[in-house]
Design an enzyme around this catalytic site. Structure first.
Site, PDB file in Angstrom:
ATOM      1  CD  GLU A 120      61.750 -20.408   7.816  1.00 25.14           C
ATOM      2  OE1 GLU A 120      62.684 -19.737   8.311  1.00 25.14           O
ATOM      3  OE2 GLU A 120      61.690 -21.640   7.868  1.00 25.14           O
ATOM      4  CE  LYS A 137      61.922 -29.288   3.704  1.00 25.88           C
ATOM      5  NZ  LYS A 137      61.744 -29.706   5.104  1.00 25.88           N
ATOM      6  CG  ASP A 143      59.347 -26.749  11.379  1.00 28.72           C
ATOM      7  OD1 ASP A 143      59.594 -27.141  10.226  1.00 28.72           O
ATOM      8  OD2 ASP A 143      59.961 -25.802  11.913  1.00 28.72           O
ATOM      9  CB  SER A 175      66.700 -30.964   5.998  1.00 28.82           C
ATOM     10  OG  SER A 175      67.097 -29.696   6.459  1.00 28.82           O
ATOM     11  CB  ALA A 176      64.958 -26.329   3.366  1.00 26.80           C
ATOM     12  CG  ASP A 193      61.652 -30.080   8.732  1.00 26.69           C
ATOM     13  OD1 ASP A 193      62.416 -29.692   7.849  1.00 26.69           O
ATOM     14  OD2 ASP A 193      61.456 -29.461   9.800  1.00 26.69           O
ATOM     15  CG  ASP A 206      67.141 -27.118  10.640  1.00 25.01           C
ATOM     16  OD1 ASP A 206      68.011 -27.345  11.486  1.00 25.01           O
ATOM     17  OD2 ASP A 206      67.384 -27.010   9.422  1.00 25.01           O
TER      18      ASP A 206
HETATM   19  P1  TMP Z   1      64.187 -27.348   7.431  1.00 25.06           P
HETATM   20  O1  TMP Z   1      65.332 -28.123   8.010  1.00 25.06           O
HETATM   21  O2  TMP Z   1      63.080 -27.127   8.408  1.00 25.06           O
HETATM   22  O3  TMP Z   1      63.748 -27.903   6.127  1.00 25.06           O
HETATM   23  O4  TMP Z   1      64.601 -25.842   7.081  1.00 25.06           O
HETATM   24  C1  TMP Z   1      65.777 -25.204   7.185  1.00 25.06           C
HETATM   25  C2  TMP Z   1      65.716 -24.015   8.119  1.00 25.06           C
HETATM   26  O5  TMP Z   1      66.939 -23.278   7.949  1.00 25.06           O
HETATM   27  C3  TMP Z   1      64.613 -23.016   7.894  1.00 25.06           C
HETATM   28  O6  TMP Z   1      63.767 -22.959   9.029  1.00 25.06           O
HETATM   29  C4  TMP Z   1      65.313 -21.662   7.756  1.00 25.06           C
HETATM   30  C5  TMP Z   1      66.706 -21.916   8.247  1.00 25.06           C
HETATM   31  N1  TMP Z   1      67.766 -21.094   7.622  1.00 25.06           N
HETATM   32  C6  TMP Z   1      68.691 -20.461   8.460  1.00 25.06           C
HETATM   33  O7  TMP Z   1      68.608 -20.556   9.693  1.00 25.06           O
HETATM   34  N2  TMP Z   1      69.700 -19.729   7.890  1.00 25.06           N
HETATM   35  C7  TMP Z   1      69.832 -19.606   6.523  1.00 25.06           C
HETATM   36  O8  TMP Z   1      70.765 -18.944   6.048  1.00 25.06           O
HETATM   37  C8  TMP Z   1      68.862 -20.258   5.686  1.00 25.06           C
HETATM   38  C9  TMP Z   1      68.945 -20.122   4.188  1.00 25.06           C
HETATM   39  C10 TMP Z   1      67.860 -21.004   6.283  1.00 25.06           C
END
Ligand code: TMP
Length: 308
Positions: A93, A211, A250, A161-162, A49, A51
């Site tokens: 979240e 995911k 995470d 990553s999301a 992942d 972030d």
């Molecule tokens: P990941 O990289 O851990 O898969 O997740 C993306 C992170 O982005 C998740 O912890 C929530 C964050 N996020 C923001 O900070 N702002 C936003 O507008 C959105 C949709 C997600």
């Protein structure tokens, strides 16, 4: 500092603040490590992942920004609208009490609204470059060394990553000033028009809790590996044949990142960034190793060096 000497915790829940790592079952971890080592690096892949996993949760005493969070559209009204969504949804979240189905719906809502605002409010690639330059974002100590080690061993790294692929790749360009031929980013990808303005997003949205539904995307040929557009494209397309996985995440939902791989052995590493007291129990159940208190990547490097 070896894994043996590190402050590692095998049970109970006291003094979490001073701990760096929690191992669920040392015997099982050692067994999996031995099996992965004996299969060799050609059978191994890393799925990570971005972030809060590759990046620090806290940077210079402030909450580190995510690939979404760092983005300034150059449109104050829309930046404020996205910030308001963040303030509302981010605590949800990480809430340990909201049931999964309900939380999944909330995350879908959040991503849909945010992506909509990015298109509606206008975004250019120049704004992305500027946002990354101004961002409070940093890789965990040891991430570069981990990538270098894995590159040397020819082990592919899939960053799943999301967040936003275009921003993650810009973070690599600006913060690491170097490329890795073994890295592929699977994330929400933007579509720009001829004037470099965002017009849409490619494919189905990836959010933090779906995911697993996108895991097969990772087996697609690598077109966008960072840095070396001509090299190693085919070498890393067959990730399905790499049946040993080191997974870094995470979120408990990050465990779904390996669903597209029929893995023989998987070692999962979780970084627990918030709600430590409430979440340590479920993280310890879910991951083989849990890192606490915004730990560095050195423990993971040591683990990786035991695998190949
Ligand atoms: P990941 O990289 O851990 O898969 O997740 C993306 C992170 O982005 C998740 O912890 C929530 C964050 N996020 C923001 O900070 N702002 C936003 O507008 C959105 C949709 C997600």
């Amino acid at each position: 500092c070896s894994l043996q000497n590190r402050r590692i915790f095998f049970g109970g829940s006291n003094a979490l603040m001073s701990l760096e790592a929690v191992v669920r079952n040392r015997e099982s971890l050692e067994k999996k490590s031995a099996a992965i080592r004996s299969a060799g690096p050609s059978k191994l892949q890393v799925i990570a992942d971005f972030d809060g996993t590759l990046t620090k949760y806290t940077v210079d005493g402030r909450r580190g920004q995510t690939s979404h969070g760092l983005l300034q559209q150059g449109n104050a009204e829309y930046d404020a609208k996205r910030q308001a969504l963040y303030d509302y949804y981010h605590p949800l979240e990480y809430s340990p009490t909201i049931p999964l189905e309900e939380k999944t719906k909330l995350m879908e809502e959040w991503w849909e609204k945010t992506h909509g605002l990015l298109v509606e409010g206008g975004l250019t690639f120049d704004a992305i470059k500027k946002s990354v330059a101004d961002a409070t974002i940093a890789f965990r100590d040891g991430v570069v060394e981990l990538f270098e080690f894995l590159e040397e061993k020819d082990v592919p790294v899939l960053i799943f990553s999301a967040g936003l692929a275009d921003i993650i790749e810009e973070v690599f360009r600006q913060k690491l000033h170097r490329s890795f031929k073994n890295i592929k980013v699977v994330s929400n990808r933007m579509v720009f028009d001829d004037n470099d303005r965002l017009i849409s997003f490619k494919g189905k949205t990836i959010h933090v809790l779906n995911k697993n539904e996108h895991a097969l995307d990772m087996a697609a040929p690598v077109h966008d590996n960072l840095g070396d557009p001509n090299g190693s494209v085919n070498d890393y397309s067959l990730v399905k044949n790499r049946t040993n996985v080191l997974l870094l995440g995470d979120h408990i939902g990050d465990l779904g990142m390996s669903d597209g791989v029929e893995y023989e052995n998987r070692i999962s590493v979780g970084f627990l960034n918030g709600n430590t007291e409430e979440s340590i129990g479920s993280y310890r159940e879910a991951f083989d190793v849990v890192y606490l208190n915004d730990a560095s990547m050195w423990g993971v490097i040591e683990l990786a060096s035991q695998l190949c």
